[in-house]
Design an enzyme around this catalytic site. Structure first.
Site, short mmCIF file in Angstrom:
data_model
loop_
_atom_site.label_atom_id
_atom_site.label_comp_id
_atom_site.label_asym_id
_atom_site.label_seq_id
_atom_site.Cartn_x
_atom_site.Cartn_y
_atom_site.Cartn_z
N PRO A 81 -2.11 0.35 5.50
CA PRO A 81 -2.29 1.16 3.96
C PRO A 81 -1.07 1.10 3.65
O PRO A 81 -0.45 1.30 4.61
CB PRO A 81 -3.54 2.05 4.32
CG PRO A 81 -3.46 1.94 5.10
CD PRO A 81 -3.39 1.52 6.37
N CYS A 82 -0.99 0.05 3.18
CA CYS A 82 0.89 -0.11 1.89
C CYS A 82 0.77 1.05 1.31
O CYS A 82 2.01 0.75 0.75
CB CYS A 82 1.12 -1.62 1.92
SG CYS A 82 0.85 -2.39 0.79
N GLN A 83 0.01 1.87 0.69
CA GLN A 83 0.51 2.00 -1.03
C GLN A 83 1.14 3.27 -0.56
O GLN A 83 1.62 3.79 -1.54
CB GLN A 83 -1.10 2.73 -1.46
CG GLN A 83 -1.35 1.46 -1.61
CD GLN A 83 -2.90 1.10 -0.85
OE1 GLN A 83 -2.56 1.56 0.22
NE2 GLN A 83 -4.36 0.14 -1.19
#
Length: 353
Positions: A81-83
Site C-alpha cells: 500500500p502506497c498511502q
C-alpha cells in the site's frame, strides 16, 4: 506464453498485477490482501486463485508454502500500500532503523522484503509510488534495497511511466526487480513514446478507451454510474478546456472557491489520461462531458478488461481501481521476467541454490 512458472501476489488489491502475470501464462498460486472489499472483488473475478484475507505481518512463510504444494516459487510480486508515502496528501517521515513501526503502511514494504528472505523466490517484483524515492531523503528505499541484497538478491529500481508501455495514462511508478540467480538486473524497454524521433508507437490517447462509453446509460452492475454533480460544479466544468484546468482567475464570484485539485482538470482526448488516484471520487473530468469519470471509465484507462467488476460503493470501487497496477503493463512485465528466467535456464544457473 510462459506455462509452469509460479507466482504469488503478496498485496493483490483488485488484481492488476497478478492479472497481467496470469495473462502472460504464470500459475498464480496465492494472493494475499487485508481488505474485506478486495476479498469480495477477488472472489468474484478470480475464483480459481486462492486468497488469504489477513494482515501480512501475521501470515507466516509456512502458511504460504502450503499453497505451493511443494512446487518451486519462481516469482513473488506485490505492490505494498502506497498511502503511507504518496506524493498526494500528507507524507509521514520516519527513521528506517526504527523499522517504521509507527506507520504500518510504510512497514509493510519491509515486511514484504522479510518474507522474500524466507520464501526465496528466484525473482521478485515490487511496485510502488514515486514518493518512495525521496522518503527520508532516500534512506527508506536504501533500507529496502539493503534488506533485499542481504537476502541474496541482485536488486535494482527504476521510475517507469506506464504511458511508455501503451497504457492510456501518464502514471509514474517505481518498479523494483531482483533475482538470486546471478543475472544483472534489467528492466523492460518502452514500446511507446511521446517523442516521434524514438521510432516507437506514440502514446495511446485516452479517448481510444473512453469513446464507446460516452453515451452509455448508467449501469451499476458494470461500475458505470455518473456522479450527480451540483449545478454549480457543472457550471465550473463547462469552463474547463480539454487538457486544461479550471481558470480560477476568470471565475465569477458565485463560482469561485479555493483548493481546486485534479477533480477540476479535464482530460485531453488526444493524450493519455492524468493519473487515476483513489479517494473521494477524485477522478478527473471527462474529455467531452461535464462530469467526472465513472469507475468503469477509470478502469478502462487502467487497462482492466470489462469483465473485472469491482465490489463496494463508488468510492470503494474507485480506491481499488486507483491503487491498481495497469494489467497491460503487468503482462509486459511478466513477459520480460519470463524471458530473463529463460535466459538463466539457458545459462544453466536457474536451478542453482
Amino acid at each position: 506464453m510462459h506455462d509452469n512458472l509460479t507466482a504469488i501476489d503478496l498485496f493483490s488489491g483488485a488484481g492488476g498485477l497478478h492479472l497481467g502475470f496470469e495473462q502472460a501464462g504464470y500459475d498464480i498460486k496465492l494472493c494475499i490482501d487485508n481488505d474485506d472489499l478486495v476479498e469480495k472483488t477477488h472472489k468474484r473475478n478470480y475464483p480459481n486463485i486462492p486468497l488469504i484475507k489477513g494482515d501480512i505481518r501475521h501470515i507466516t512463510s509456512g502458511e504460504i508454502r502450503q499453497y505451493l504444494r511443494g512446487e518451486a516459487l519462481d516469482v513473488i510480486i506485490g505492490g505494498p500500500p502506497c498511502q503511507g508515502f504518496s506524493t498526494i496528501g500528507h507524507r509521514v517521515s520516519s527513521n528506517p532503523e526504527k523499522r517504521y513501526a509507527h506507520d504500518a503502511r510504510n512497514e509493510l514494504v519491509l515486511v514484504y522484503a522479510d518474507l522474500i528472505k524466507e520464501l526465496r523466490p528466484k525473482f521478485i517484483v515490487m511496485e510502488n509510488v514515486k514518493g518512495i524515492l525521496t522518503l527520508d531523503k532516500g534512506a527508506y528505499l536504501d533500507t529496502v534495497m539493503r534488506t533485499l541484497r542481504e537476502a541474496g538478491y541482485e536488486a535494482g529500481y527504476k521510475l517507469i511511466n506506464m504511458a511508455d508501455f501503451g497504457v492510456p495514462e501518464i502514471r509514474h511508478r517505481v518498479i523494483i526487480i531482483g533475482n538470486r540467480v546471478g543475472l544483472p538486473v534489467k528492466f523492460p524497454e518502452p514500446d511507446h513514446s511521446d517523442n516521434p524521433d524514438d521510432g516507437l508507437a506514440g502514446w495511446t490517447p485516452c479517448w481510444d478507451v473512453l469513446r464507446d462509453l460516452a453515451e452509455m446509460p448508467d449501469n451499476p452492475d458494470f461500475n458505470h454510474v455518473a456522479l450527480r454533480h451540483t449545478p454549480k460544479n457543472i457550471e465550473r466544468y463547462k469552463l474547463i478546456p480539454q487538457g486544461g484546468r479550471l481558470p480560477e482567475d476568470a471565475l465569477s464570484p458565485e463560482l469561485y472557491r479555493k483548493n481546486f485539485g485534479n477533480t477540476f482538470k479535464r482530460l485531453d482526448p488526444n493524450r493519455p489520461s492524468l493519473t487515476m488516484v483513489p479517494g473521494n471520487d477524485a477522478f478527473p473530468i471527462h474529455p467531452t462531458l461535464n462530469r467526472s469519470l465513472t469507475v468503469r471509465e477509470a478502469a478502462r484507462i487502467q487497462t482492466f478488461p470489462d469483465w473485472v467488476i469491482f465490489e463496494g460503493n463508488r468510492r470503494q470501487q474507485g480506491h481499488q481501481v486507483g491503487n491498481a497496477v495497469p494489467p497491460m503493463f503487468s503482462k509486459k512485465l511478466g513477459d520480460f521476467i519470463a524471458a530473463e528466467i529463460q535466459k538463466a535456464k539457458e545459462q544453466g544457473i536457474y536451478d542453482c541454490d
